[in-house]
Design an enzyme around this catalytic site. Structure first.
Site, PDB file in Angstrom:
ATOM      1  N   ASP A 190       0.847  -1.202   0.000  1.00 52.51           N
ATOM      2  CA  ASP A 190       0.000   0.000   0.000  1.00 52.51           C
ATOM      3  C   ASP A 190       0.878   1.246   0.000  1.00 52.51           C
ATOM      4  O   ASP A 190       2.023   1.216   0.453  1.00 52.51           O
ATOM      5  CB  ASP A 190      -0.845   0.078   1.276  1.00 52.51           C
ATOM      6  CG  ASP A 190      -1.801  -1.066   1.398  1.00 52.51           C
ATOM      7  OD1 ASP A 190      -2.117  -1.689   0.377  1.00 52.51           O
ATOM      8  OD2 ASP A 190      -2.223  -1.320   2.548  1.00 52.51           O
TER       9      ASP A 190
HETATM   10  N1  URA Z   1      -1.323  -5.783   4.050  1.00 49.93           N
HETATM   11  C1  URA Z   1      -1.731  -4.502   4.053  1.00 49.93           C
HETATM   12  O1  URA Z   1      -2.735  -4.169   4.682  1.00 49.93           O
HETATM   13  N2  URA Z   1      -1.009  -3.604   3.359  1.00 49.93           N
HETATM   14  C2  URA Z   1       0.104  -3.918   2.679  1.00 49.93           C
HETATM   15  O2  URA Z   1       0.728  -3.040   2.068  1.00 49.93           O
HETATM   16  C3  URA Z   1       0.518  -5.257   2.683  1.00 49.93           C
HETATM   17  C4  URA Z   1      -0.213  -6.165   3.381  1.00 49.93           C
END
Ligand code: URA
Length: 211
Positions: free
Chosen positions: A74
């Site tokens: 993310d």
């Molecule tokens: N889980 C999440 O919530 N975000 C990420 O970037 C990776 C795994």
């Protein structure tokens, strides 16, 4: 041009010539594998007109040789992002059936406890799917904030954030510490990257039976 130094790009070579670089045999590299410590605030994408992406953190060379992120973190997640020019390797590392373990450290609001550990180990039910049972290790738990490590073999959209959210714990920072056999190099500051060693690349390939 046997025995001569090639000092200009137009030097003529034969297909059976061998090349030495600084006295060592030189093999043009056919594939590239990188480890990036992704900082928060950067998109995991090839290029974006408006936002900075992980590819903007790398020399253009890696775009030219088609080095691509293996999966996504993310925008607000930090830590270990692998990039490879080997599409089959990327595909295998992401295939759910291979069960490659990703390790995340999460700082969350509120006090994590044994009920959270039990819920993660049973498989947390989310809106659109039920997460596989996972190990949650609490590193410290205080009234207002806790720190924990979670191991996932899946990679659904915002999965770690949603799993903690379903237990009433908002994630305030998330860092990926490991991907399969590789751990985040502590010498890499956020935004920095390095080429994987040959041994690291071999360990990744062995993890997905690509030898
Ligand atoms: N889980 C999440 O919530 N975000 C990420 O970037 C990776 C795994």
């Amino acid at each position: 041009m046997k025995g001569q130094a090639a000092v200009t790009p137009e030097s003529e070579v034969a297909s059976d010539d061998t090349f030495l670089l600084d006295g060592q045999p030189y093999c043009p590299q056919s594939e590239w594998h990188l480890m990036l410590n992704k900082p928060s605030g950067i998109l995991t994408a090839a290029r974006d007109r408006r936002a900075l992406t992980v590819m903007d953190l790398l020399p253009d060379h890696y775009t030219r040789v088609r080095c691509m992120p293996v999966g996504r973190l993310d925008k607000d997640t930090e830590g270990l992002l692998l990039l490879t020019s080997n599409g089959e390797l990327a595909h295998r590392l992401l295939a759910p059936k291979r069960g490659i373990v990703k390790v995340y450290q999460a700082r969350v609001l509120g006090c994590l406890d044994a009920d959270d550990v039990a819920a993660f180990s049973q498989g947390i039910s989310l809106n659109d799917f039920t997460a596989l049972p996972t190990r949650l290790t609490i590193q410290y738990a205080q009234q207002d904030q806790s720190l924990a490590v979670v191991e996932l073999t899946e990679g659904k959209h915002r999965q770690v954030r949603r799993m903690f959210g379903s237990r009433g714990h908002e994630v305030i920072s998330l860092t990926r510490l490991a991907f399969g056999p590789l751990t985040l190099d502590p010498g890499l500051a956020p935004g920095c990257f390095r080429v994987l060693t040959a041994q690291e690349a071999d360990r990744l390939k062995e993890a997905v039976n690509l030898v």
